[in-house]
Design a protein around this motif. Structure first.
Motif, PDB file in Angstrom:
ATOM      1  N   ILE A 143       0.796  -1.214  -0.165  1.00  7.77           N
ATOM      2  CA  ILE A 143       0.204   0.005  -0.020  1.00  7.77           C
ATOM      3  C   ILE A 143       0.774   1.290  -0.052  1.00  7.77           C
ATOM      4  O   ILE A 143       0.663   2.247  -0.769  1.00  7.77           O
ATOM      5  N   VAL A 144       2.042   1.049   0.772  1.00  5.87           N
ATOM      6  CA  VAL A 144       2.884   2.198   0.914  1.00  5.87           C
ATOM      7  C   VAL A 144       3.468   2.559  -0.524  1.00  5.87           C
ATOM      8  O   VAL A 144       3.751   3.733  -1.010  1.00  5.87           O
ATOM      9  N   ALA A 145       3.989   1.514  -1.105  1.00  5.16           N
ATOM     10  CA  ALA A 145       4.575   1.682  -2.405  1.00  5.16           C
ATOM     11  C   ALA A 145       3.664   1.858  -3.447  1.00  5.16           C
ATOM     12  O   ALA A 145       4.226   2.796  -4.321  1.00  5.16           O
ATOM     13  N   LEU A 146       2.545   1.552  -3.333  1.00  3.35           N
ATOM     14  CA  LEU A 146       1.393   2.270  -4.265  1.00  3.35           C
ATOM     15  C   LEU A 146       1.363   3.742  -4.112  1.00  3.35           C
ATOM     16  O   LEU A 146       1.159   4.451  -5.231  1.00  3.35           O
ATOM     17  N   LEU A 147       1.356   4.090  -2.976  1.00  2.89           N
ATOM     18  CA  LEU A 147       1.260   5.574  -2.872  1.00  2.89           C
ATOM     19  C   LEU A 147       2.405   6.378  -2.967  1.00  2.89           C
ATOM     20  O   LEU A 147       2.032   7.461  -3.824  1.00  2.89           O
ATOM     21  N   ILE A 148       3.353   5.962  -2.922  1.00  2.49           N
ATOM     22  CA  ILE A 148       4.596   6.281  -3.574  1.00  2.49           C
ATOM     23  C   ILE A 148       4.597   6.429  -5.073  1.00  2.49           C
ATOM     24  O   ILE A 148       4.891   7.526  -5.590  1.00  2.49           O
ATOM     25  N   ALA A 149       4.077   5.321  -5.603  1.00  2.00           N
ATOM     26  CA  ALA A 149       4.285   5.547  -7.077  1.00  2.00           C
ATOM     27  C   ALA A 149       2.769   6.570  -7.521  1.00  2.00           C
ATOM     28  O   ALA A 149       2.990   7.180  -8.685  1.00  2.00           O
ATOM     29  N   SER A 192       8.924  11.602  -2.231  1.00  2.00           N
ATOM     30  CA  SER A 192       7.634  10.671  -2.058  1.00  2.00           C
ATOM     31  C   SER A 192       8.066   9.696  -0.649  1.00  2.00           C
ATOM     32  O   SER A 192       7.059   9.252  -0.241  1.00  2.00           O
ATOM     33  N   SER A 193       9.304  10.045  -0.061  1.00  2.67           N
ATOM     34  CA  SER A 193       9.711   9.146   1.044  1.00  2.67           C
ATOM     35  C   SER A 193       8.655   9.516   2.083  1.00  2.67           C
ATOM     36  O   SER A 193       8.902   9.034   3.267  1.00  2.67           O
ATOM     37  N   TYR A 194       8.042  10.711   2.099  1.00  7.76           N
ATOM     38  CA  TYR A 194       6.925  11.036   2.898  1.00  7.76           C
ATOM     39  C   TYR A 194       6.121   9.614   3.528  1.00  7.76           C
ATOM     40  O   TYR A 194       5.890   9.551   4.711  1.00  7.76           O
ATOM     41  N   TRP A 195       5.833   8.793   2.594  1.00  8.19           N
ATOM     42  CA  TRP A 195       4.617   7.888   2.767  1.00  8.19           C
ATOM     43  C   TRP A 195       5.385   6.840   3.541  1.00  8.19           C
ATOM     44  O   TRP A 195       4.966   5.883   4.248  1.00  8.19           O
ATOM     45  N   ILE A 196       6.837   6.544   3.390  1.00  4.43           N
ATOM     46  CA  ILE A 196       7.693   5.556   3.938  1.00  4.43           C
ATOM     47  C   ILE A 196       7.461   5.597   5.351  1.00  4.43           C
ATOM     48  O   ILE A 196       7.462   4.711   6.156  1.00  4.43           O
ATOM     49  N   LEU A 197       7.422   6.796   5.959  1.00 10.63           N
ATOM     50  CA  LEU A 197       7.491   7.109   7.499  1.00 10.63           C
ATOM     51  C   LEU A 197       6.214   6.602   8.046  1.00 10.63           C
ATOM     52  O   LEU A 197       6.055   6.278   9.320  1.00 10.63           O
TER      53      LEU A 197
END
Length: 279
Positions: free
Chosen positions: A23-29, A55-60
């Protein structure tokens, strides 16, 4: 210390945890795609590496959502849970430019400064942070409410009432007799005693009608007068006095008066007995 009753879903369910990363990867994409479309409309250059970095915001969200749920699980007060939620959202926004600075220093030719990245994160992701962590707060609060309600119901649950089945009474100076409660026709007040009436005998007992009423099955023993507690299984018939009072006839032909103040209670319970009828 026992583990909190409510723990994060992704800790309870490994499958949910495995879904979290995609899900996080999808948000980054999606974030990168949005950046690309923006550059197309604005007719500006698009840099994939820079878009991926910001886009590393979503990784956190991966560690911070876990942290939010763990901290919220350890407190009960709603205002503390809300404070934790706001703290986690603030931590995300503060950590985000630091992560950009670290990654750019390690892997990029240019190191992005902390303060401009913080300003960008605040303008671009403040609302998203509040919404996502706010949703986590709402889910946890609802789970806590459900658990609290379940605990309240469990605490309020009582064991089925155990009614008095036998009664030990004095029968003479040195003799005691054990009476079966269901054999008793009625109790009458004889202060400071209570008279116990059976079909063949009477006994004096050191108690009050109020105390006995609390110990007896109120589906069988019904107050028909302030000074009389009757076993409705012994009723043969009920006759109205036309003034709100009633007369009840028992199996041994004893007739007792039912006060109008107690008639409704008797009517409610007595007609359920199929062997008698109300006149």
């Amino acid at each position: 210390m026992t583990q909190p009753a409510i723990i994060p879903i992704i800790e309870q369910n490994p499958k949910a945890y495995r879904l979290f990363a995609p899900i996080v990867a999808l948000l980054i994409a999606a974030n990168i795609a949005a950046d690309y479309l923006y550059t197309l409309f604005q007719n500006t250059a698009f840099y994939l590496s820079e878009s991926a970095l910001f886009s590393s915001y979503w990784i956190l969200f991966v560690p911070l959502v876990l942290l939010q749920w763990r901290w919220m699980s350890s407190v009960e007060k709603r205002y503390l849970q809300l404070s934790i939620t706001l703290l986690i959202a603030a931590l995300h926004l503060v950590t985000y430019p630091g992560l950009i600075r670290l990654l750019s220093a390690l892997f990029y030719d240019h190191t992005f400064a902390y303060w401009p990245s913080f300003q960008f994160g605040l303008s671009a992701y403040l609302v998203q942070s509040l919404v996502i962590y706010g949703y986590g707060f709402a889910v946890m609060a609802s789970k806590k409410s459900i658990q609290s309600a379940a605990e309240t119901i469990e605490a309020a649950r009582v064991e089925p009432a155990v009614f008095l089945q036998t009664l030990l009474v004095k029968d003479g100076a040195n003799t005691q007799t054990l009476l079966v409660v269901n054999d008793i026709q009625y109790f009458s007040a004889s202060p400071p005693y209570v008279t116990i009436h059976l079909s063949h005998k009477k006994y004096l007992h050191t108690a009050t009608l109020k105390a006995l009423e609390a110990q007896l099955d109120n589906g069988i023993f019904v107050r028909i007068h302030k000074s009389c507690l009757l076993n409705i299984n012994t009723i043969v018939s009920v006759q109205s006095r036309k003034n709100g009072d009633y007369d009840v006839k028992l199996t041994d032909q004893t007739i007792l008066r039912v006060s109008r103040n107690y008639a409704a209670n008797l009517k409610e319970k007595w007609p359920a007995r199929p062997q008698v009828s109300l006149k």
